[in-house]
Design an enzyme around this catalytic site. Structure first.
Site, short mmCIF file in Angstrom:
data_model
loop_
_atom_site.label_atom_id
_atom_site.label_comp_id
_atom_site.label_asym_id
_atom_site.label_seq_id
_atom_site.Cartn_x
_atom_site.Cartn_y
_atom_site.Cartn_z
N TYR A 55 0.84 -1.20 0.00
CA TYR A 55 0.00 0.00 0.00
C TYR A 55 0.88 1.25 0.00
O TYR A 55 1.68 1.46 0.91
CB TYR A 55 -0.93 0.02 1.21
CG TYR A 55 -1.94 -1.11 1.27
CD1 TYR A 55 -2.21 -1.92 0.16
CD2 TYR A 55 -2.64 -1.38 2.44
CE1 TYR A 55 -3.12 -2.95 0.22
CE2 TYR A 55 -3.57 -2.41 2.50
CZ TYR A 55 -3.81 -3.19 1.39
OH TYR A 55 -4.72 -4.21 1.46
N SER A 153 -4.87 -14.31 1.34
CA SER A 153 -5.85 -13.42 0.73
C SER A 153 -6.17 -13.90 -0.68
O SER A 153 -5.26 -14.14 -1.48
CB SER A 153 -5.32 -11.99 0.67
OG SER A 153 -6.24 -11.12 0.02
N ARG A 229 -14.63 8.23 -5.11
CA ARG A 229 -13.59 7.27 -5.45
C ARG A 229 -13.53 7.01 -6.95
O ARG A 229 -12.46 6.78 -7.51
CB ARG A 229 -13.84 5.95 -4.70
CG ARG A 229 -12.82 4.87 -5.00
CD ARG A 229 -12.98 3.69 -4.07
NE ARG A 229 -12.62 4.06 -2.71
CZ ARG A 229 -12.60 3.19 -1.69
NH1 ARG A 229 -12.92 1.93 -1.90
NH2 ARG A 229 -12.27 3.58 -0.48
N GLY A 286 -12.55 1.43 5.37
CA GLY A 286 -11.62 2.54 5.36
C GLY A 286 -12.39 3.83 5.55
O GLY A 286 -13.62 3.84 5.60
#
Length: 337
Positions: A55, A153, A229, A286
């Site tokens: 990230y 994941s 976004r 988030g």
């Protein structure tokens, strides 16, 4: 406050709403705002935080460390991940080889300013590294005390079974999988969830709001809202594009009266929905502003009645992705560098 759930077949509890910093820290928002959202998460009762070395090319871990400075370490559950290219992205700065996992955990601990992470996760499956090598490296990290638990994941049901068997042989266990899961993206329900229930593996789900589409703010036939976004490539705009079809957005608008009937906002309904699945230990959320979390955490502990769950299914019939074969298309077949 936020409820807790056990992670997999372990005695380890996590907050069922977990704070993730994928597209916010060191990317979408300035550091002061990022730190403020972490403090708001703590104030709301969230103690579990998920990040990854990739990230913002490692910078997100540093921002999280700054935000958690001064907190009692024993009262936090800190997760990070390894797999994607980081740093200068050289030939060994990627994947799940012994070398990259060893370098990865040491780098993450240094950036997070901790002696251990609670959960260390394989961010994808690495087709170019023998699974035995990967699992042995994770076993060594657990024995060294650098990670208490190991997760993965976006692994398929078969990969979970193989990884679980090797972990058991090596004296540790896989406790979690971190897949995408929402009302609109239900591909794990067919194979991954049944296998996980059998193996004692929980889901920590990302994008429970389908990149914000389930907030209801994107309207069919209308331009996307400024500052959303969908307008910001750094905030995951490429991920949301697939949901911005009029038939999807129209179906999502049909959820508004259902949310009102339940006394919930649309984001609360979306998060409460994933938490109805008992194989889900936590929903990752988030925030770019602290006040967003005050709304989000109210989804913790909400029970959705069977007739409401059925009405949601009917509202999204034909637009929700339920194909279990899509779980096989997530991890890259070759490394990216």
């Amino acid at each position: 406050m936020v409820n807790y759930r056990y992670l997999g077949n372990s005695g380890f509890k996590v907050s069922e709403i977990t704070y993730g910093n994928w597209v916010t820290h060191a990317s979408q928002v300035e550091n002061d705002a990022a730190i403020a959202t972490v403090h708001a998460a703590l104030d709301a009762g969230i103690t579990t935080f998920d990040t990854a070395d990739t990230y913002a090319n490692t910078a997100a871990e540093e921002v999280l460390a700054e935000a958690l400075k001064g907190q009692r370490r024993e009262g936090l559950e800190i997760f990070t991940k390894v797999y994607f290219p980081i740093g200068p992205k050289g030939p060994n700065d990627h994947g799940l080889s012994r070398k990259h996992i060893r370098d990865g955990i040491d780098g993450s601990l240094r950036r997070l300013k901790v002696d251990y992470v609670d959960l260390y996760q394989a961010h994808r499956y690495d087709y170019e590294t023998p699974l035995e090598e990967t699992m042995q490296a994770f076993a060594d990290i657990v024995r060294q005390g650098k990670a208490l638990y190991i997760g993965v994941s976006e692994w398929t049901a078969e990969q979970l079974r193989e990884g679980h068997a090797l972990a058991k042989q090596l004296g540790f266990q896989l406790v979690s999988n971190q897949p995408q899961y929402s009302m609109l993206h239900r591909v794990i329900e067919g194979k991954v969830v049944p296998a996980s229930e059998e193996l004692g593996i929980s889901q920590i789900v990302w994008s429970p709001m389908a990149q914000g589409v389930l907030s209801g703010k994107y309207l069919p036939g209308q331009p996307v809202p400024e500052g959303s976004r969908a307008t910001d490539e750094k905030s995951g705009a490429s991920f949301i594009k697939g949901w911005l079809r009029d038939e999807v957005l129209t179906a999502v608008q049909n959820l508004k009266p259902l949310a009102e009937q339940a006394g919930l906002t649309m984001p609360q309904l979306a998060i409460a929905w994933v938490l109805q699945n008992q194989n889900v230990a936590a929903a990752l959320v988030g925030a770019s502003r602290p006040e967003q979390l005050k709304d989000t955490v109210k989804a913790s502990g909400v029970k959705l009645e069977a007739d409401l769950m059925k009405a949601i299914d009917e509202a999204l019939s034909g637009v929700a992705n339920t194909d279990p074969e899509d779980t096989y298309n997530v991890s890259p077949k070759t490394r990216l560098v």
